[in-house]
Design a protein around this motif. Structure first.
Motif, short mmCIF file in Angstrom:
data_model
loop_
_atom_site.label_atom_id
_atom_site.label_comp_id
_atom_site.label_asym_id
_atom_site.label_seq_id
_atom_site.Cartn_x
_atom_site.Cartn_y
_atom_site.Cartn_z
N PHE A 95 0.83 -1.21 0.00
CA PHE A 95 0.00 0.00 0.00
C PHE A 95 0.87 1.26 0.00
CE2 PHE A 95 -2.15 3.35 2.46
CZ PHE A 95 -3.22 3.59 1.62
N SER A 96 1.94 1.27 0.77
CA SER A 96 2.83 2.43 0.82
C SER A 96 3.50 2.70 -0.52
CB SER A 96 3.90 2.23 1.90
OG SER A 96 3.31 2.17 3.17
N VAL A 97 3.90 1.65 -1.22
CA VAL A 97 4.52 1.83 -2.54
C VAL A 97 3.50 2.37 -3.53
CG1 VAL A 97 5.55 0.60 -4.49
CG2 VAL A 97 6.33 0.12 -2.17
N VAL A 98 2.31 1.79 -3.54
CA VAL A 98 1.25 2.27 -4.44
C VAL A 98 0.88 3.71 -4.09
CG1 VAL A 98 -1.18 1.96 -5.09
CG2 VAL A 98 0.35 -0.02 -4.93
N GLU A 99 0.79 4.00 -2.81
CA GLU A 99 0.43 5.34 -2.37
C GLU A 99 1.49 6.37 -2.75
OE1 GLU A 99 -1.04 7.58 1.66
OE2 GLU A 99 0.67 6.21 1.77
N PHE A 100 2.74 5.98 -2.77
CA PHE A 100 3.81 6.90 -3.15
C PHE A 100 3.53 7.51 -4.53
CE2 PHE A 100 7.80 7.70 -5.38
CZ PHE A 100 8.37 8.63 -4.53
N PHE A 101 3.06 6.68 -5.45
CA PHE A 101 2.80 7.15 -6.80
C PHE A 101 1.44 7.82 -6.96
CE2 PHE A 101 5.93 3.73 -7.31
CZ PHE A 101 6.92 4.45 -7.95
N SER A 102 0.46 7.44 -6.15
CA SER A 102 -0.88 8.01 -6.30
C SER A 102 -1.16 9.16 -5.35
CB SER A 102 -1.92 6.91 -6.11
OG SER A 102 -1.85 6.40 -4.80
N ASP A 103 -0.34 9.33 -4.33
CA ASP A 103 -0.58 10.34 -3.31
C ASP A 103 -0.61 11.75 -3.89
OD1 ASP A 103 -1.02 11.04 -0.59
OD2 ASP A 103 1.06 11.70 -0.44
N ILE A 104 0.16 12.00 -4.93
CA ILE A 104 0.23 13.32 -5.55
C ILE A 104 -1.16 13.76 -6.01
CG2 ILE A 104 1.12 14.57 -7.55
CD1 ILE A 104 3.60 12.74 -7.36
N PHE A 105 -1.96 12.83 -6.48
CA PHE A 105 -3.29 13.15 -6.98
C PHE A 105 -4.36 12.98 -5.91
CE2 PHE A 105 -0.82 11.30 -10.50
CZ PHE A 105 -0.65 12.45 -11.25
#
Length: 188
Positions: A95-105
């Motif tokens: 989840f943290s890895v996926v969130e790293f890329f999607s958190d910007i949006f």
């Protein structure tokens, strides 16, 4: 199956950290556990929507309690709790890895941190259908079983290349040191 309200009350009256903490606060203030828990959850929810530093609070919720119970699981002789918390940490890491890329949006959405906190609480919830178990068994485990041999071979190849590189660097360093030593002897 008991209703959500009944499960909530059973949890508050059970033998757990939250119940004991709320029991002490209830003794000192005279306010019922139900009201303290509901008020705390509402305050936290509002803070996660409107508060400054909601990301930090959300990440602390997703880390502090699981870290504490993971240490307790390591120290206990029972290995079932180790598996439960290892599963949580695998899901948390993915989840943290996926969130790293999607958190910007996603962090622009008003209820993002509230949803993230709810997701993390679901993943660490103390019942068999918690998020970690479901996500691991439906997504992560099948993906791992399908691709683990490829990943293992890549890791082994990289390990061998790293070992060869380290040997070459060490060889060149020793050779360079010997050359410098010989030149220093000549210059004396």
């Amino acid at each position: 199956m008991p209703s959500l309200r009944e499960r909530f009350r059973n949890y508050l009256n059970g033998d757990n950290v939250v119940s004991r903490l709320l029991g002490r606060v209830e003794e000192k203030t005279g306010i019922k556990k139900d009201y303290l828990a509901t008020g705390s959850m509402c305050s936290l929810g509002l803070y996660l929507v409107f508060g400054y530093g909601a990301s930090l609070v959300c990440n602390l919720i997703g880390f502090a309690y699981p870290a504490y119970t993971s240490i307790k699981a390591i120290e206990s002789p029972d290995k079932k709790d180790d598996t439960i918390w290892l599963t949580y940490w695998v899901v948390y890491g993915v989840f943290s890895v996926v969130e790293f890329f999607s958190d910007i949006f996603l962090f622009w959405f008003p209820f993002y941190y509230l949803g993230k906190c709810a997701f993390l609480l679901w993943c660490m919830a103390p019942f068999s259908w918690n998020g970690s178990h479901i996500i691991y068994s439906r997504f992560i485990r099948p993906f791992f079983l399908k691709h683990h041999q490829t990943v293992d071979s890549v890791v082994n190849d990289l390990g061998g290349q790293a070992l060869n590189t380290a040997e070459n660097v060490a060889r060149h360093a020793v050779k360079g040191a010997m050359i410098q030593s010989l030149e220093a002897e000549k210059n004396k």
